[in-house]
Design an enzyme around this catalytic site. Structure first.
Site, mmCIF file in Angstrom:
data_model
loop_
_atom_site.group_PDB
_atom_site.id
_atom_site.type_symbol
_atom_site.label_atom_id
_atom_site.label_comp_id
_atom_site.label_asym_id
_atom_site.label_seq_id
_atom_site.Cartn_x
_atom_site.Cartn_y
_atom_site.Cartn_z
ATOM 1 N N CYS A 1 0.862 -1.187 0.000
ATOM 2 C CA CYS A 1 0.000 0.000 0.000
ATOM 3 C C CYS A 1 0.893 1.230 0.000
ATOM 4 O O CYS A 1 1.712 1.408 0.909
ATOM 5 C CB CYS A 1 -0.886 -0.021 1.245
ATOM 6 S SG CYS A 1 -1.881 1.468 1.494
ATOM 7 N N CYS B 1 -0.736 4.133 -6.543
ATOM 8 C CA CYS B 1 -1.560 3.356 -5.618
ATOM 9 C C CYS B 1 -1.684 1.967 -6.209
ATOM 10 O O CYS B 1 -1.948 1.830 -7.419
ATOM 11 C CB CYS B 1 -2.938 3.998 -5.444
ATOM 12 S SG CYS B 1 -4.115 3.009 -4.486
#
Length: 277
Positions: A74, A184
């Site tokens: 992440c 992302c």
């Protein structure tokens, strides 16, 4: 620590599955334990300390399961608090960060666009990363606050997704960007849509395989590579010994649907760990 121990991977949701797939491709012998912290998503709207507490909680769960390394799959979590997590735990902890360096090297126009969650772009770690290359290229930041929920909903090709991506990408192209960074891990699942909107002359920079290679390097350095012979063909047939176990802090039925769409392998097992996480 046994070489056959699993690798722990976690994300705020399903984005990290793109990293897990790259790890599975590069290291088919390795068992995986994946945690989707969907009950506390999205991280992009949370404060750094909240994210760090979630990272600690999940890491305790993974270390209790005996993992030999952890991948923080992440970008927001990596930029928010991975240094603090590494200070707490001695095992290899690999993070992900937006691929600004390869984007700058690839750009011919000298203009690079970064698509990321608002929280990632606001962290000091990302500011330091962007500043490092400020003299080599113009780096334009594009927050994408609505993109992760659509991806979590598996809405990859609807009109809303198309319109949203257009609204994020076109301003970057108008400013001369010829290279776009997917900042992302969720965005890897719409990389083809992004490429289609951006056009053939724009490079798309993804980092999931680079993360897998860094994990491989760190495991080899520590003598932790699993050398049992398992081939991708065996995994595809569902007969591999390397397990893939998935946890979620959210709704298990939703997570099962997401996994069938994005992982689709016969070697997976889903565990509802809401009570643990």
């Amino acid at each position: 620590m046994a070489n056959s121990a699993a690798i722990g991977i976690f994300d705020s949701g399903i984005g990290g599955l793109s990293v897990a797939r790259a790890i599975r491709e590069l290291l088919p012998n390795e068992s995986l334990i994946y945690v989707a912290d969907s009950g506390h998503a999205p991280y992009g709207e949370k404060a750094d300390d909240y994210i760090y507490q979630r990272m600690l909680h999940i890491t305790r769960h993974l270390t209790a399961a005996g993992v030999k390394a952890i991948v923080v799959a992440c970008n927001t979590a990596t930029t928010a608090a991975i240094a603090k997590l590494r200070a707490q735990y001695p095992l290899p902890i690999i993070g992900v960060e937006p691929g600004v360096k390869p984007a700058v090297l690839a750009s011919k126009s000298g203009v690079v666009g970064v698509l990321a969650t608002p929280r990632t772009l606001l962290t000091p770690a990302f500011a330091t990363l962007a500043q490092r290359y400020a003299n080599q290229a113009k780096v334009i930041l594009q927050p994408c606050p609505q993109l992760v929920p659509l991806i979590e909903a598996l809405d990859f090709s609807g009109n809303k997704m198309q319109a949203l991506l257009q609204s994020y990408i076109q301003p970057l192209l108008a400013q001369g960007a010829d290279t776009l960074v997917l900042g992302c891990t969720h965005y890897n699942f719409v990389a083809d849509l992004i490429a289609g909107i951006a056009g053939p002359d724009v490079s798309i920079i993804r980092t999931e395989m680079a993360v897998a290679r860094e994990l491989q390097r760190r495991l080899a350095e520590a003598g932790l590579i699993n050398t049992d012979l398992i081939t991708p063909d065996l995994i595809n047939k569902g007969t591999a010994k390397a397990a893939a176990i998935f946890y979620t802090s959210g709704n298990t039925d939703i997570f099962n649907t997401q996994l069938q769409c994005l992982w689709g392998s016969a070697d997976l097992r889903v565990t509802d760990c809401k009570t643990l996480l």
